[in-house]
Design a protein around this motif. Sequence first.
Motif, PDB file in Angstrom:
ATOM      1  N   LEU A  19       0.866  -1.277  -0.134  1.00 41.95           N
ATOM      2  CA  LEU A  19      -0.088  -0.085   0.190  1.00 41.95           C
ATOM      3  C   LEU A  19       0.877   1.373   0.120  1.00 41.95           C
ATOM      4  N   LYS A  20       2.162   1.165   0.712  1.00 39.66           N
ATOM      5  CA  LYS A  20       2.854   2.424   0.650  1.00 39.66           C
ATOM      6  C   LYS A  20       3.211   2.581  -0.964  1.00 39.66           C
ATOM      7  N   PHE A  21       3.782   1.648  -1.438  1.00 37.32           N
ATOM      8  CA  PHE A  21       4.031   1.749  -2.936  1.00 37.32           C
ATOM      9  C   PHE A  21       3.103   2.243  -3.655  1.00 37.32           C
ATOM     10  N   LEU A  22       1.838   1.710  -3.577  1.00 38.09           N
ATOM     11  CA  LEU A  22       0.851   2.381  -4.135  1.00 38.09           C
ATOM     12  C   LEU A  22       0.723   3.908  -4.129  1.00 38.09           C
ATOM     13  N   LEU A  23       0.799   4.433  -2.766  1.00 36.71           N
ATOM     14  CA  LEU A  23       0.380   5.764  -2.268  1.00 36.71           C
ATOM     15  C   LEU A  23       1.367   6.679  -2.981  1.00 36.71           C
ATOM     16  N   ARG A  24       2.461   6.158  -3.099  1.00 33.30           N
ATOM     17  CA  ARG A  24       3.621   7.256  -3.509  1.00 33.30           C
ATOM     18  C   ARG A  24       3.143   8.066  -4.572  1.00 33.30           C
ATOM     19  N   ASP A  29       1.566  13.944 -11.247  1.00 25.34           N
ATOM     20  CA  ASP A  29       1.265  13.058 -12.477  1.00 25.34           C
ATOM     21  C   ASP A  29       0.534  11.768 -12.084  1.00 25.34           C
ATOM     22  N   MET A  30       0.119  11.220 -13.071  1.00 22.46           N
ATOM     23  CA  MET A  30      -0.678   9.950 -12.913  1.00 22.46           C
ATOM     24  C   MET A  30       0.295   8.837 -12.754  1.00 22.46           C
ATOM     25  N   ASN A  31      -0.153   7.812 -12.324  1.00 18.74           N
ATOM     26  CA  ASN A  31       0.739   6.648 -12.181  1.00 18.74           C
ATOM     27  C   ASN A  31      -0.165   5.350 -12.301  1.00 18.74           C
ATOM     28  N   VAL A  46      -5.976  -3.150 -11.645  1.00 15.84           N
ATOM     29  CA  VAL A  46      -5.406  -1.884 -12.350  1.00 15.84           C
ATOM     30  C   VAL A  46      -5.468  -0.666 -11.586  1.00 15.84           C
ATOM     31  N   VAL A  47      -4.793  -0.063 -11.165  1.00 15.98           N
ATOM     32  CA  VAL A  47      -5.007   1.233 -10.206  1.00 15.98           C
ATOM     33  C   VAL A  47      -4.349   2.349 -11.051  1.00 15.98           C
ATOM     34  N   ASN A  48      -4.916   3.464 -11.487  1.00 18.15           N
ATOM     35  CA  ASN A  48      -4.468   4.560 -11.742  1.00 18.15           C
ATOM     36  C   ASN A  48      -4.739   5.765 -10.889  1.00 18.15           C
ATOM     37  N   THR A  49      -3.596   6.381 -10.525  1.00 16.13           N
ATOM     38  CA  THR A  49      -3.655   7.179  -9.406  1.00 16.13           C
ATOM     39  C   THR A  49      -3.319   8.683 -10.128  1.00 16.13           C
ATOM     40  N   ALA A  50      -3.869   9.632  -9.399  1.00 13.65           N
ATOM     41  CA  ALA A  50      -3.562  11.161  -9.632  1.00 13.65           C
ATOM     42  C   ALA A  50      -3.989  11.929  -8.594  1.00 13.65           C
ATOM     43  N   GLY A  51      -2.866  12.376  -7.724  1.00 10.05           N
ATOM     44  CA  GLY A  51      -3.328  13.120  -6.602  1.00 10.05           C
ATOM     45  C   GLY A  51      -3.909  12.515  -5.518  1.00 10.05           C
ATOM     46  N   ASN A  52      -5.083  12.753  -5.233  1.00  7.42           N
ATOM     47  CA  ASN A  52      -5.781  12.322  -4.126  1.00  7.42           C
ATOM     48  C   ASN A  52      -7.303  11.428  -4.929  1.00  7.42           C
ATOM     49  N   ILE A  53      -7.200  11.002  -6.263  1.00  4.88           N
ATOM     50  CA  ILE A  53      -8.233  10.388  -7.027  1.00  4.88           C
ATOM     51  C   ILE A  53      -7.430   9.127  -7.882  1.00  4.88           C
ATOM     52  N   ALA A  54      -8.499   8.275  -7.954  1.00  2.03           N
ATOM     53  CA  ALA A  54      -7.871   7.071  -8.580  1.00  2.03           C
ATOM     54  C   ALA A  54      -9.283   6.347  -9.407  1.00  2.03           C
ATOM     55  N   THR A  55      -8.597   5.405 -10.386  1.00  4.30           N
ATOM     56  CA  THR A  55      -9.462   4.463 -11.115  1.00  4.30           C
ATOM     57  C   THR A  55      -9.097   3.266 -10.905  1.00  4.30           C
ATOM     58  N   LEU A  56     -10.185   2.365 -10.984  1.00  7.95           N
ATOM     59  CA  LEU A  56      -9.731   0.842 -10.624  1.00  7.95           C
ATOM     60  C   LEU A  56     -10.292  -0.051 -11.902  1.00  7.95           C
ATOM     61  N   ASN A  76     -23.294  12.837 -13.833  1.00  3.21           N
ATOM     62  CA  ASN A  76     -23.403  14.139 -14.717  1.00  3.21           C
ATOM     63  C   ASN A  76     -22.226  14.945 -14.692  1.00  3.21           C
ATOM     64  N   GLU A  77     -21.063  14.346 -13.972  1.00  2.15           N
ATOM     65  CA  GLU A  77     -19.848  15.188 -13.999  1.00  2.15           C
ATOM     66  C   GLU A  77     -19.002  14.811 -15.431  1.00  2.15           C
ATOM     67  N   PRO A  78     -18.155  15.911 -15.684  1.00  2.00           N
ATOM     68  CA  PRO A  78     -17.528  15.829 -17.026  1.00  2.00           C
ATOM     69  C   PRO A  78     -16.289  14.716 -16.619  1.00  2.00           C
ATOM     70  N   PRO A  79     -15.789  14.194 -17.862  1.00  2.00           N
ATOM     71  CA  PRO A  79     -14.383  13.327 -17.771  1.00  2.00           C
ATOM     72  C   PRO A  79     -13.282  13.994 -16.969  1.00  2.00           C
ATOM     73  N   VAL A  80     -12.664  13.122 -16.129  1.00  2.00           N
ATOM     74  CA  VAL A  80     -11.495  13.569 -15.407  1.00  2.00           C
ATOM     75  C   VAL A  80     -10.460  13.293 -16.272  1.00  2.00           C
ATOM     76  N   ALA A  81      -9.271  14.273 -16.365  1.00  2.00           N
ATOM     77  CA  ALA A  81      -8.210  14.149 -16.988  1.00  2.00           C
ATOM     78  C   ALA A  81      -7.253  13.822 -16.204  1.00  2.00           C
ATOM     79  N   PHE A  82      -6.325  12.780 -16.280  1.00  2.00           N
ATOM     80  CA  PHE A  82      -5.275  12.470 -15.574  1.00  2.00           C
ATOM     81  C   PHE A  82      -3.979  12.839 -16.570  1.00  2.00           C
ATOM     82  N   ARG A  83      -2.801  13.469 -15.957  1.00  2.00           N
ATOM     83  CA  ARG A  83      -2.015  13.990 -16.470  1.00  2.00           C
ATOM     84  C   ARG A  83      -0.440  13.233 -16.271  1.00  2.00           C
ATOM     85  N   PHE A  84       0.252  13.259 -17.344  1.00  2.00           N
ATOM     86  CA  PHE A  84       1.668  12.560 -17.276  1.00  2.00           C
ATOM     87  C   PHE A  84       2.614  13.590 -17.797  1.00  2.00           C
TER      88      PHE A  84
END
Length: 126
Positions: A19-24, A29-31, A46-56, A76-84
Amino acid sequence: MFIFDESCELETENISELLKFLLRKHEGDMNEFWISEKKETFPCLVVNTAGNIATLTFFPMERHPGHQCYLEKNLNEPPVAFRFGGVESDCFPATGVVPLSVAALAVHEFIQTMGRPVVISNWLEL
């Protein structure tokens, strides 16, 4: 348990270490992390993280299109862009975005059960 991202990999039975590895974080940027029992095996999460949000995305077996976490409250929310590298790289529907704390709970559950985490109640088959 095995977890890897673009820069390194970790094999451990220690859930706290995983979990520590995951939360770095990578400077905002996204990871993308792939988690499975052994390297390149299924099921995997598969977990994509960006700041305090994620997708699974959960893949129960090889060649399966996967299941993405699904939150109707974000319908009803717009798509969320992840940056790298400061550039938008992936865009996810808001329905598939969860707080990082929820993603961490899902990862913990996946590690224990090797199944699709039920801490996320809705999943959309892709």
